[in-house]
Design a protein around this motif. Structure first.
Motif, PDB file in Angstrom:
ATOM      1  N   ALA A  87       0.805  -1.216   0.000  1.00  0.00           N
ATOM      2  CA  ALA A  87       0.000   0.000   0.000  1.00  0.00           C
ATOM      3  C   ALA A  87       0.843   1.272   0.000  1.00  0.00           C
ATOM      4  O   ALA A  87       0.384   2.314  -0.450  1.00  0.00           O
ATOM      5  N   ILE A  88       2.079   1.203   0.504  1.00  0.00           N
ATOM      6  CA  ILE A  88       2.911   2.409   0.553  1.00  0.00           C
ATOM      7  C   ILE A  88       3.753   2.601  -0.706  1.00  0.00           C
ATOM      8  O   ILE A  88       4.544   3.530  -0.802  1.00  0.00           O
ATOM      9  N   GLN A  89       3.577   1.743  -1.678  1.00  0.00           N
ATOM     10  CA  GLN A  89       4.295   1.828  -2.954  1.00  0.00           C
ATOM     11  C   GLN A  89       3.999   3.156  -3.622  1.00  0.00           C
ATOM     12  O   GLN A  89       2.908   3.676  -3.540  1.00  0.00           O
ATOM     13  N   SER A  90       5.007   3.739  -4.238  1.00  0.00           N
ATOM     14  CA  SER A  90       4.823   4.998  -4.960  1.00  0.00           C
ATOM     15  C   SER A  90       5.815   5.062  -6.121  1.00  0.00           C
ATOM     16  O   SER A  90       6.842   4.380  -6.089  1.00  0.00           O
ATOM     17  N   PRO A  91       5.532   5.901  -7.107  1.00  0.00           N
ATOM     18  CA  PRO A  91       6.487   6.048  -8.214  1.00  0.00           C
ATOM     19  C   PRO A  91       7.858   6.541  -7.753  1.00  0.00           C
ATOM     20  O   PRO A  91       8.879   6.108  -8.280  1.00  0.00           O
ATOM     21  N   VAL A  92       7.889   7.425  -6.768  1.00  0.00           N
ATOM     22  CA  VAL A  92       9.177   7.923  -6.264  1.00  0.00           C
ATOM     23  C   VAL A  92       9.952   6.782  -5.625  1.00  0.00           C
ATOM     24  O   VAL A  92      11.153   6.635  -5.855  1.00  0.00           O
ATOM     25  N   TYR A  93       9.273   5.964  -4.845  1.00  0.00           N
ATOM     26  CA  TYR A  93       9.956   4.831  -4.221  1.00  0.00           C
ATOM     27  C   TYR A  93      10.472   3.869  -5.287  1.00  0.00           C
ATOM     28  O   TYR A  93      11.596   3.374  -5.194  1.00  0.00           O
ATOM     29  N   ALA A  94       9.669   3.622  -6.302  1.00  0.00           N
ATOM     30  CA  ALA A  94      10.097   2.708  -7.378  1.00  0.00           C
ATOM     31  C   ALA A  94      11.346   3.237  -8.074  1.00  0.00           C
ATOM     32  O   ALA A  94      12.222   2.466  -8.469  1.00  0.00           O
ATOM     33  N   LEU A  95      11.451   4.544  -8.205  1.00  0.00           N
ATOM     34  CA  LEU A  95      12.608   5.154  -8.848  1.00  0.00           C
ATOM     35  C   LEU A  95      13.816   5.202  -7.907  1.00  0.00           C
ATOM     36  O   LEU A  95      14.928   4.846  -8.298  1.00  0.00           O
ATOM     37  N   LYS A  96      13.598   5.625  -6.672  1.00  0.00           N
ATOM     38  CA  LYS A  96      14.715   5.871  -5.751  1.00  0.00           C
ATOM     39  C   LYS A  96      15.160   4.637  -4.977  1.00  0.00           C
ATOM     40  O   LYS A  96      16.350   4.503  -4.678  1.00  0.00           O
ATOM     41  N   GLY A  97      14.251   3.759  -4.625  1.00  0.00           N
ATOM     42  CA  GLY A  97      14.588   2.602  -3.791  1.00  0.00           C
ATOM     43  C   GLY A  97      15.765   1.787  -4.302  1.00  0.00           C
ATOM     44  O   GLY A  97      16.771   1.631  -3.594  1.00  0.00           O
ATOM     45  N   PRO A  98      15.690   1.278  -5.516  1.00  0.00           N
ATOM     46  CA  PRO A  98      16.814   0.485  -6.033  1.00  0.00           C
ATOM     47  C   PRO A  98      18.118   1.283  -6.132  1.00  0.00           C
ATOM     48  O   PRO A  98      19.201   0.748  -5.884  1.00  0.00           O
ATOM     49  N   ALA A 129      25.216  17.012   0.485  1.00  0.00           N
ATOM     50  CA  ALA A 129      24.293  18.139   0.264  1.00  0.00           C
ATOM     51  C   ALA A 129      23.967  18.376  -1.206  1.00  0.00           C
ATOM     52  O   ALA A 129      22.841  18.763  -1.536  1.00  0.00           O
ATOM     53  N   ASP A 130      24.918  18.142  -2.089  1.00  0.00           N
ATOM     54  CA  ASP A 130      24.685  18.374  -3.516  1.00  0.00           C
ATOM     55  C   ASP A 130      24.205  17.131  -4.256  1.00  0.00           C
ATOM     56  O   ASP A 130      23.930  17.200  -5.454  1.00  0.00           O
ATOM     57  N   LEU A 131      24.101  16.015  -3.546  1.00  0.00           N
ATOM     58  CA  LEU A 131      23.584  14.788  -4.156  1.00  0.00           C
ATOM     59  C   LEU A 131      22.065  14.789  -4.088  1.00  0.00           C
ATOM     60  O   LEU A 131      21.451  15.673  -3.502  1.00  0.00           O
ATOM     61  N   ASP A 132      21.446  13.780  -4.645  1.00  0.00           N
ATOM     62  CA  ASP A 132      19.998  13.659  -4.642  1.00  0.00           C
ATOM     63  C   ASP A 132      19.472  13.573  -3.213  1.00  0.00           C
ATOM     64  O   ASP A 132      20.160  13.091  -2.305  1.00  0.00           O
ATOM     65  N   PHE A 133      18.235  14.022  -3.011  1.00  0.00           N
ATOM     66  CA  PHE A 133      17.639  13.990  -1.675  1.00  0.00           C
ATOM     67  C   PHE A 133      17.597  12.579  -1.090  1.00  0.00           C
ATOM     68  O   PHE A 133      17.563  12.395   0.125  1.00  0.00           O
ATOM     69  N   SER A 134      17.639  11.572  -1.949  1.00  0.00           N
ATOM     70  CA  SER A 134      17.652  10.185  -1.460  1.00  0.00           C
ATOM     71  C   SER A 134      18.915   9.879  -0.660  1.00  0.00           C
ATOM     72  O   SER A 134      18.958   8.900   0.084  1.00  0.00           O
ATOM     73  N   ALA A 135      19.934  10.728  -0.775  1.00  0.00           N
ATOM     74  CA  ALA A 135      21.179  10.517  -0.026  1.00  0.00           C
ATOM     75  C   ALA A 135      20.980  10.690   1.473  1.00  0.00           C
ATOM     76  O   ALA A 135      21.857  10.336   2.255  1.00  0.00           O
ATOM     77  N   VAL A 136      19.808  11.182   1.886  1.00  0.00           N
ATOM     78  CA  VAL A 136      19.506  11.237   3.317  1.00  0.00           C
ATOM     79  C   VAL A 136      19.597   9.825   3.913  1.00  0.00           C
ATOM     80  O   VAL A 136      19.904   9.644   5.087  1.00  0.00           O
ATOM     81  N   PHE A 137      19.374   8.820   3.073  1.00  0.00           N
ATOM     82  CA  PHE A 137      19.512   7.416   3.471  1.00  0.00           C
ATOM     83  C   PHE A 137      20.899   7.138   4.045  1.00  0.00           C
ATOM     84  O   PHE A 137      21.043   6.345   4.970  1.00  0.00           O
ATOM     85  N   GLU A 138      21.918   7.799   3.521  1.00  0.00           N
ATOM     86  CA  GLU A 138      23.280   7.577   4.004  1.00  0.00           C
ATOM     87  C   GLU A 138      23.443   8.052   5.441  1.00  0.00           C
ATOM     88  O   GLU A 138      24.166   7.464   6.228  1.00  0.00           O
ATOM     89  N   LYS A 139      22.723   9.126   5.800  1.00  0.00           N
ATOM     90  CA  LYS A 139      22.763   9.618   7.187  1.00  0.00           C
ATOM     91  C   LYS A 139      22.052   8.628   8.102  1.00  0.00           C
ATOM     92  O   LYS A 139      22.541   8.337   9.194  1.00  0.00           O
ATOM     93  N   VAL A 140      20.914   8.124   7.670  1.00  0.00           N
ATOM     94  CA  VAL A 140      20.197   7.125   8.459  1.00  0.00           C
ATOM     95  C   VAL A 140      21.080   5.900   8.669  1.00  0.00           C
ATOM     96  O   VAL A 140      21.195   5.395   9.784  1.00  0.00           O
TER      97      VAL A 140
END
Length: 93
Positions: A9-20, A76-87
């Motif tokens: 249910a939480i699937q989204s186009p952004v997740y499909a693009l960024k997850g992998p 900071a200059d990478l994609d917002f998905s790079a927040v994953f690296e902080k987590v």
């Protein structure tokens, strides 16, 4: 995990693009983290000014601020998905 979330249910186009891409640390910028953080900070400040409860956004803004300012990660200059690296970094202890 990506497959399970991608079919739920939480699937989204952004997740499909960024997850992998996140799994392989591909954070080529489509929308830089520093700009995503700026938008989150603005929304958080507006909510506070209007006395609106916005604690989830506040926590997200705190996480993005931490990622943006982490000189070791330098994302900071990478994609917002790079927040994953902080987590990931903070989860390792």
């Amino acid at each position: 995990m990506i497959e399970v979330i991608g079919q739920g249910a939480i699937q989204s186009p952004v997740y499909a693009l960024k997850g992998p891409k996140m799994i392989v640390k591909d954070h080529a910028p489509n929308f830089p983290l520093k700009h995503a953080h700026k938008d989150m900070k603005l929304a958080s400040d507006m909510a506070k000014a209007a006395n609106v409860e916005f604690s989830v956004m506040d926590k997200a803004e705190e996480l993005f601020r931490g990622a943006r300012s982490d000189e070791e990660l330098n994302v900071a200059d990478l994609d917002f998905s790079a927040v994953f690296e902080k987590v990931h970094k903070d989860s390792e202890g």
